[in-house]
Write an enzyme that holds these catalytic residues in place. Sequence first.
Site, short mmCIF file in Angstrom:
data_model
loop_
_atom_site.label_atom_id
_atom_site.label_comp_id
_atom_site.label_asym_id
_atom_site.label_seq_id
_atom_site.Cartn_x
_atom_site.Cartn_y
_atom_site.Cartn_z
N CYS A 55 19.94 82.33 66.46
CA CYS A 55 19.27 82.57 65.18
C CYS A 55 18.18 81.52 65.10
O CYS A 55 18.46 80.35 64.89
CB CYS A 55 20.23 82.42 63.99
SG CYS A 55 19.33 82.47 62.42
N CYS B 215 17.83 79.97 61.27
CA CYS B 215 18.82 79.05 60.70
C CYS B 215 20.04 79.01 61.61
O CYS B 215 19.99 78.40 62.67
CB CYS B 215 19.16 79.44 59.27
SG CYS B 215 19.40 81.21 58.98
N SER B 216 21.13 79.68 61.25
CA SER B 216 22.35 79.57 62.06
C SER B 216 23.23 80.80 61.88
O SER B 216 24.45 80.69 61.94
CB SER B 216 23.10 78.31 61.67
OG SER B 216 23.41 78.35 60.28
N CYS B 217 22.63 81.98 61.66
CA CYS B 217 23.43 83.18 61.41
C CYS B 217 24.34 83.49 62.59
O CYS B 217 23.97 83.35 63.74
CB CYS B 217 22.51 84.38 61.21
SG CYS B 217 21.48 84.24 59.74
#
Length: 196
Positions: free
Chosen positions: A101, A104-106
């Site tokens: 991602c 961000c950090s999905c």
Amino acid sequence: MSGQTKIASPEARTAALKDALSKKGLIPEGALEGVIQTASEEWDPKNGARVVARAWVDADFRKRLLEDGTKACAELGYEGIQGEYIVALEDEPTRHNVIVCTQCSCTAWPVLGLPADWYKSPEYRARVVREPRKVLHEMGLDLAKDIAIRVWETSAETRYMVIPCRPEGTEGWSEEQLASLVTREALVGIALVTSA
Ligand code: FE
């Protein structure tokens, strides 16, 4: 005061936000504790490992998983928040999938668990897109030149998981034995699954 803005630490900002929301009555009693409990007890890469093992032994399930990852994972009880749009990516002997991602950090919490620190790092997010083979090498995965690498941008609306290739020498293994081989790293595509 100069024109410079002083930025508070993430911890201080979190506390301030929680405080402001609480004062407005926007955090129902026990809501945060509930999420923390679910995160520690239910969101686990072992769930994704069971999904992969099932896909290895059950061709019909594999087909359903590739058609609708969310539905197929829910068959095994893995569903809910941040697991609404699961898409399974099938590795092949000559094609390897890896997930990032960049924003961000999905990730798909119910099957992959919360993201690891390296997954959230700006370096991984920026570099795996530009030079995946090099980044994978640095993370301990050397892929033969004839194996193509596909990097997939996961997001809030498309939460990927990798179905790695089943390792050789595991014929006749139980689903449980197979699941024990599948790591969190393999589910993201920075590692292969081996029977060693
Ligand atoms: Fe994200």
